[in-house]
Scaffold this motif. Structure first.
Motif, PDB file in Angstrom:
ATOM      1  N   ALA A  57      12.324 -11.391 -15.941  1.00  5.62           N
ATOM      2  CA  ALA A  57      12.042 -12.368 -15.571  1.00  5.62           C
ATOM      3  C   ALA A  57      11.874 -12.440 -14.562  1.00  5.62           C
ATOM      4  O   ALA A  57      11.183 -12.892 -13.396  1.00  5.62           O
ATOM      5  CB  ALA A  57      13.660 -13.455 -15.138  1.00  5.62           C
ATOM      6  N   LEU A  58      10.988 -11.094 -13.468  1.00  5.23           N
ATOM      7  CA  LEU A  58      11.215 -10.572 -12.592  1.00  5.23           C
ATOM      8  C   LEU A  58       9.405 -10.653 -12.417  1.00  5.23           C
ATOM      9  O   LEU A  58       8.750 -10.465 -13.075  1.00  5.23           O
ATOM     10  CB  LEU A  58      11.623  -9.229 -11.835  1.00  5.23           C
ATOM     11  N   LYS A  59       8.645 -11.486 -11.239  1.00  3.06           N
ATOM     12  CA  LYS A  59       7.665 -10.816 -11.282  1.00  3.06           C
ATOM     13  C   LYS A  59       7.653 -10.098 -10.757  1.00  3.06           C
ATOM     14  O   LYS A  59       7.581  -9.175  -9.606  1.00  3.06           O
ATOM     15  CB  LYS A  59       6.738 -12.290 -10.123  1.00  3.06           C
ATOM     16  N   PHE A  60       6.408  -9.410 -10.820  1.00  4.81           N
ATOM     17  CA  PHE A  60       5.439  -7.901 -10.382  1.00  4.81           C
ATOM     18  C   PHE A  60       4.343  -7.843  -9.867  1.00  4.81           C
ATOM     19  O   PHE A  60       3.608  -8.390 -11.106  1.00  4.81           O
ATOM     20  CB  PHE A  60       6.554  -6.401 -10.240  1.00  4.81           C
ATOM     21  N   THR A  61       3.283  -7.016  -9.163  1.00  2.45           N
ATOM     22  CA  THR A  61       2.210  -7.127  -9.758  1.00  2.45           C
ATOM     23  C   THR A  61       1.571  -5.311 -10.692  1.00  2.45           C
ATOM     24  O   THR A  61       3.133  -4.653 -10.544  1.00  2.45           O
ATOM     25  CB  THR A  61       1.621  -6.247  -8.104  1.00  2.45           C
ATOM     26  N   TRP A  62       0.694  -5.658 -10.732  1.00  4.05           N
ATOM     27  CA  TRP A  62       0.497  -4.013 -11.546  1.00  4.05           C
ATOM     28  C   TRP A  62       0.757  -2.883 -10.495  1.00  4.05           C
ATOM     29  O   TRP A  62       0.824  -1.369 -10.835  1.00  4.05           O
ATOM     30  CB  TRP A  62      -1.037  -4.095 -12.021  1.00  4.05           C
ATOM     31  N   ALA A  63       0.949  -2.794  -9.350  1.00 13.18           N
ATOM     32  CA  ALA A  63       0.384  -2.440  -8.454  1.00 13.18           C
ATOM     33  C   ALA A  63       2.058  -1.456  -7.883  1.00 13.18           C
ATOM     34  O   ALA A  63       2.588  -0.113  -8.099  1.00 13.18           O
ATOM     35  CB  ALA A  63      -0.133  -2.074  -7.192  1.00 13.18           C
ATOM     36  N   GLU A  64       3.013  -3.090  -8.118  1.00 13.87           N
ATOM     37  CA  GLU A  64       4.619  -2.298  -7.825  1.00 13.87           C
ATOM     38  C   GLU A  64       4.557  -1.614  -9.046  1.00 13.87           C
ATOM     39  O   GLU A  64       5.771  -0.301  -9.262  1.00 13.87           O
ATOM     40  CB  GLU A  64       5.196  -4.083  -7.884  1.00 13.87           C
ATOM     41  N   GLN A  65       4.327  -1.835 -10.419  1.00 14.18           N
ATOM     42  CA  GLN A  65       4.979  -1.253 -11.404  1.00 14.18           C
ATOM     43  C   GLN A  65       4.228   0.316 -11.467  1.00 14.18           C
ATOM     44  O   GLN A  65       4.862   0.586 -11.882  1.00 14.18           O
ATOM     45  CB  GLN A  65       3.958  -1.854 -12.789  1.00 14.18           C
ATOM     46  N   ARG A  72      12.202  -3.407   2.031  1.00 14.04           N
ATOM     47  CA  ARG A  72      12.069  -1.891   2.620  1.00 14.04           C
ATOM     48  C   ARG A  72      11.035  -1.326   2.917  1.00 14.04           C
ATOM     49  O   ARG A  72      10.672  -0.655   4.189  1.00 14.04           O
ATOM     50  CB  ARG A  72      13.345  -1.240   2.782  1.00 14.04           C
ATOM     51  N   ILE A  73       9.979  -0.873   1.289  1.00 19.12           N
ATOM     52  CA  ILE A  73       8.685  -0.548   2.092  1.00 19.12           C
ATOM     53  C   ILE A  73       7.886  -1.495   2.032  1.00 19.12           C
ATOM     54  O   ILE A  73       6.804  -1.193   3.017  1.00 19.12           O
ATOM     55  CB  ILE A  73       8.730   0.403   0.117  1.00 19.12           C
ATOM     56  N   ASP A  74       8.168  -2.655   1.139  1.00 13.39           N
ATOM     57  CA  ASP A  74       6.502  -3.116   1.535  1.00 13.39           C
ATOM     58  C   ASP A  74       6.766  -5.187   1.268  1.00 13.39           C
ATOM     59  O   ASP A  74       6.224  -5.550   0.678  1.00 13.39           O
ATOM     60  CB  ASP A  74       6.084  -3.519   0.236  1.00 13.39           C
ATOM     61  N   PRO A  75       7.423  -4.881   2.908  1.00  7.10           N
ATOM     62  CA  PRO A  75       8.272  -6.385   3.466  1.00  7.10           C
ATOM     63  C   PRO A  75       6.597  -7.438   3.354  1.00  7.10           C
ATOM     64  O   PRO A  75       6.499  -8.503   2.942  1.00  7.10           O
ATOM     65  CB  PRO A  75       8.520  -6.215   4.515  1.00  7.10           C
ATOM     66  N   ASP A  76       5.554  -6.212   3.883  1.00  9.72           N
ATOM     67  CA  ASP A  76       4.386  -7.395   3.845  1.00  9.72           C
ATOM     68  C   ASP A  76       3.423  -8.216   1.980  1.00  9.72           C
ATOM     69  O   ASP A  76       2.569  -8.288   2.666  1.00  9.72           O
ATOM     70  CB  ASP A  76       2.788  -6.533   5.091  1.00  9.72           C
ATOM     71  N   GLY A  77       3.447  -7.433   1.921  1.00 10.42           N
ATOM     72  CA  GLY A  77       3.632  -7.971   0.912  1.00 10.42           C
ATOM     73  C   GLY A  77       1.833  -6.416   0.247  1.00 10.42           C
ATOM     74  O   GLY A  77       0.739  -7.342  -0.166  1.00 10.42           O
ATOM     75  N   VAL A  78       2.000  -6.079   0.876  1.00  7.20           N
ATOM     76  CA  VAL A  78       0.508  -4.871   0.734  1.00  7.20           C
ATOM     77  C   VAL A  78       0.076  -4.638  -0.862  1.00  7.20           C
ATOM     78  O   VAL A  78      -0.725  -4.761  -1.483  1.00  7.20           O
ATOM     79  CB  VAL A  78       0.298  -3.298   1.115  1.00  7.20           C
ATOM     80  N   LEU A  79       1.310  -3.808  -2.251  1.00  9.49           N
ATOM     81  CA  LEU A  79       1.605  -4.244  -3.064  1.00  9.49           C
ATOM     82  C   LEU A  79       1.679  -5.613  -3.933  1.00  9.49           C
ATOM     83  O   LEU A  79       1.438  -5.050  -5.449  1.00  9.49           O
ATOM     84  CB  LEU A  79       2.401  -2.654  -3.760  1.00  9.49           C
ATOM     85  N   ARG A  80       1.507  -6.566  -3.374  1.00  7.57           N
ATOM     86  CA  ARG A  80       1.241  -7.633  -3.866  1.00  7.57           C
ATOM     87  C   ARG A  80       0.136  -8.482  -4.012  1.00  7.57           C
ATOM     88  O   ARG A  80      -0.389  -9.768  -4.066  1.00  7.57           O
ATOM     89  CB  ARG A  80       2.417  -8.371  -3.648  1.00  7.57           C
ATOM     90  N   ARG A  81      -1.286  -7.772  -3.122  1.00  4.58           N
ATOM     91  CA  ARG A  81      -2.330  -8.539  -3.262  1.00  4.58           C
ATOM     92  C   ARG A  81      -2.880  -9.561  -4.391  1.00  4.58           C
ATOM     93  O   ARG A  81      -2.691  -8.666  -4.921  1.00  4.58           O
ATOM     94  CB  ARG A  81      -2.937  -7.713  -2.147  1.00  4.58           C
TER      95      ARG A  81
END
Lengths: 261, 303, 261, 303
Positions: free
Chosen positions: A5-13, A252-261
């Motif tokens: 149910a969690l949303k994530f990006t391919w980069a996060e994967q 902690r690691i990516d609060p700016d969402g660089v991996l969620r662009r």
């Protein structure tokens, strides 16, 4: 397998796949701000999976603080000054010759079925269509115990049958390629892309589909791959990021969402 | 969110020496009369771990002489063993001259080159400065060759990777990051060359404090297998900014060795070993024997 | 030449001869407390003749304070912690291979007419009468631009026709000796003893009497030398220590009188 | 008693660059986007000293790209030239792809090995890790050989001793002792390899204070020929603990180079050179042009 149910990006994967594979006994070098994926993977692994892993930066800080990823600017902000120790070019030379970094990360303009990587010349090296950025340290592909390949795009022109130029040797031309070249380490471990995870078949050393990411079909992978990977009877789904992993990434690691662009 | 934390490398002397066994090639750090891992040497001697190939930084003193005097060394790879202005090293000299040990002739460049090659993961290191002398004729471990680029004659020194290295520094944290307050000498190279590296420190310091000034760390924990808190672990050699050498103790040591080797008092050296090496159950008992707090206060020195 | 009214010892004389020969562009390594003579010479040269000379210690402090000589004990006291910089074994290896130390000092159990030095074996190396202390760094005899020989005794058994074993190459066997051995540096500059100063004849590369110390005769030198040095028509008297040199030695470099024993 | 005192190595830009001439092999220190000797590069470009062989630490950025853009470089020996996440280096890429410069393919190990050999006074250094790839086939400067001890295939990289090296550090004293407050990176090796080494520092510090903590000195004055006080001398790259990179300036630089090379605005890059490189008479005029105190205050960063 139930969809998360969690949303994530391919980069996060990709980050989670690599992070879970890192181990306490590993010693990894992470580059600067452009290398968001290995940087985040190492940050996550230190927090959750491999707290004893040794980390050092390109500029040679041993076990540095790893500040959060930033969208842009201030490369300096990733340049921590808190660390176990500070080294210099001496350590870089030694570590790349000896494999003080036991694990390394490479991306590429082209990646082929044997895990060879091209970062230099697409087309004829003497008159290339594209001259790539080159690679600062190809030695770690020889001296590190294993390396990870991560692809920022899963396309036929990236995942090719045979690279035009080998910048970093994968298995070269098959099961005996590295040994014939005088290389003693095992080479590429996993190849992780926006669509799937590959490993290498023990006997042929060719790329084998290990899992597809949640929501991706095997056909989709095949359509976008420029070679025929080994497809095992059953292809699993890559375990998606857990709530715990995502919380650490987001806070902690990516609060700016660089991996969620 | 619970995250995992790093495992300290703090260990006991027994834990560390359980990794050591007869016949090993070991290296001692420090240089000449400072930072010699003397408590490690006494602990090794107490356990009678023998048949050792002893390497060192190019200059050894008490460390090599004691292990030889205790009969535990079969070969040395050291450029010079001496007690500096207190005199030559009696056991080393006696054993080398009589062939009781194989004292391999080494020079600073061949030892450093060997450690460097090992640190770099290369099979050998080139040395270009052992020319015109007779030393090089005795260096059967090395090989003369011509530079692959042509012309120059060089010496190839094989990589020297000790099975275990023992290093003493003034300070270190629980993860094994070391700080030499004086010269680190060859310790950084030896630590990178050896397969297992055991450190002792006079004082354990806060990891958080150490991280504030990473430029002061002389050897990062990456190269340290285990760290043990052994106050005054370099006694009777000196430990920069912590204590000066114990000249009285060293003179007594040298005299006893000479008396035994010269036959005037055959038991004199054995008595030294019994009292200071085999007797004490740990470093604290040793420190009481050498004079306790009063003596150690005298050895503070002015830095 | 008028006799100086100032009192001095042969050790102080040697120190002054070497100090005056050192130059701003030199870079010298000085050893520990046992090496009183080069240590004092370098200390004096820094104050009077070569303030820009680079000095580094065995334990690799760059341009350290040079505390006064001490009679004994506390080797630690000569171990300064005030310096331009702190180095390690890396610098030692580089400096001895490359000649970062442009000047070096050797003493010997035996010294011969060609400036060869023996610190290892008197007699047959396989069964020596004396096994010497060896030499930590023979490389500097090859890589340093020049080196000084200082003898603590001027005796026939020290200054010999031919050393039993070459620890450090002087001119080996004559004018071509170093070149034939593949050595490019000039080798021994001066040989200074308690009685005299020698240099090396340009054509034969054999030791040549340059001057005798004040109060010493040429005959006295000859009687105590185990080989026949070249004797020029006129042998001068070594300029004795000046008042200025002695004052610095007595007040700042050697207040304990180590060189006056 | 009057004693002599040491001669400072402080110099002017003109004094230093009078040592330089066309056709030299020069090296720039720093790494990627920090500690690049940018003011030196501008001063060299202003003087049109050309036909250069440009080496660097393995990663160059503004330093290499500007000298190439100014038409002063005939060959590069660098592993990678890029502006990190801001993009590739336009002038380098353009000139290399069209053969306008001879961009020798290098790797970190071949460059570091070359500098190390020069620092060690040896004719070459062994490299054991360039195997199985096509890079090594392009390295005509290196030679494959078999280890003199047998077995292993190695690559001999010839000593790389630049005629002049330019290094920027945060602090230094009047005698040329340098302190990098961040990573010294390859600067210590390059300084030991080069024949003449010119340093710039953001700040001159007291020699007496520096001597109290010799462990903080990253390059001793022995290896520095001249030192010049050039505040913000690494701008627009960053200088650890002093200032962060000037992203705006860098983006403007890259854009102008791209516009010129792409033909959209042929004069754009020349305008950059005129304004920031050829125009200012010294570093202070340059610093006014980039925004003066206000801009420099913005670039302080949080360290």
């Amino acid at each position: 397998m139930a969809e998360s149910a969690l949303k994530f990006t391919w980069a996060e994967q990709i980050v989670c796949v690599i992070a879970r594979d890192l181990r306490d006994e590993d010693s990894v070098q992470v580059g600067g701000a452009r290398h968001d994926i290995p940087y985040a993977a190492v940050s996550l692994a230190r927090l959750l999976y491999a707290p004893d892993m040794t980390i050092f930066t390109t500029s040679l800080f041993w076990n540095p603080e790893l500040p959060p990823l930033r969208h842009s600017g201030q490369l300096a902000s990733a340049f921590t000054l808190m660390a176990d120790a500070k080294g210099s070019g001496y350590d870089i030379f030694e570590s790349s010759e000896k494999g003080v970094a036991t694990v390394f990360f490479y991306s590429g303009l082209q990646i082929d079925r044997y895990g060879n990587i091209n970062l230099h010349f697409v087309g004829d090296p003497r008159d290339p269509v594209i001259r790539g950025p080159g690679v600062v340290n190809p030695s770690r592909g020889v001296s590190a115990k294993r390396f990870y390949i991560y692809a920022m795009r899963h396309e036929k022109r990236t995942l090719v049958e045979k690279v035009d130029f080998i910048s970093i040797a994968g298995h070269i031309d098959g099961p005996d390629g590295r040994r014939k070249a005088g290389i003693k380490t095992s080479g590429p471990g996993l190849c992780v892309t926006p669509l799937a995870v590959f490993d290498f078949d023990e006997s042929t050393k060719a790329m084998r589909l290990k899992s597809v990411h949640q929501g991706v079909s095997v056909e989709q992978v095949m359509e976008n791959t420029g070679f025929q990977p080994i497809i095992p009877r059953e292809v699993t789904v890559t375990p998606p990021p857990t709530a715990e992993e995502l919380e650490l990434l987001h806070t902690r690691i990516d609060p700016d969402g660089v991996l969620r662009r | 969110m619970p995250v995992k934390s790093r495992t300290p490398k703090l260990a006991t002397v027994d834990e560390c020496l359980s990794l050591m066994h007869d016949g090993m090639t070991i290296a001692t750090g420090g240089l000449g009369m400072f930072n010699k891992p003397c408590q490690w040497v006494r602990e090794i001697a107490k356990r009678r771990i023998g048949n050792l190939i002893l390497c060192s930084s190019p200059q050894a003193s008490y460390d090599a002489d004691l292990l030889i005097g205790a009969g535990l060394v079969k070969r040395t790879n050291i450029a010079q063993v001496s007690f500096d202005q207190l005199g030559l090293a009696p056991n080393f000299r006696y054993a080398a001259q009589r062939g009781l040990i194989d004292a391999v002739v080494q020079a600073e460049a061949t030892l450093a080159g060997g450690y460097l090659a090992a640190a770099q993961g290369l099979p050998y290191h080139a040395v270009g400065t052992l020319k015109g002398n007779d030393i090089v004729k005795l260096m059967s471990f090395a090989k003369k060759y011509t530079s692959p680029l042509g012309g120059e004659e060089l010496l190839a020194v094989p990589a020297l990777s000790p099975d275990m290295a023992f290093i003493h520094a003034q300070e270190g944290d629980e993860f094994g990051n070391l700080r030499h307050l004086g010269a680190p000498a060859f310790d950084p190279i030896i630590a990178r060359a050896a397969k297992v590296v055991i450190a002792s420190v006079d004082r354990i310091i806060s990891h958080q404090r150490l991280r504030m000034e990473p430029e002061k760390t002389t050897i990062p924990s990456r190269f340290i297998t285990k760290i043990v808190h052994l106050p005054y672990g370099a006694h009777p050699t000196f430990s920069p900014r912590h204590y000066v050498e114990d000249e009285e103790h060293l003179r007594n040591y040298i005299q006893r060795a000479r008396q035994s080797l010269g036959g005037h008092a055959p038991e004199a050296y054995k008595e030294y070993l019994e009292k200071y090496v085999y007797g004490p159950k740990d470093v604290f008992e040793y420190l009481e024997l050498i004079g306790g707090v009063r003596r150690l206060t005298q050895l503070e020195g002015v830095w």
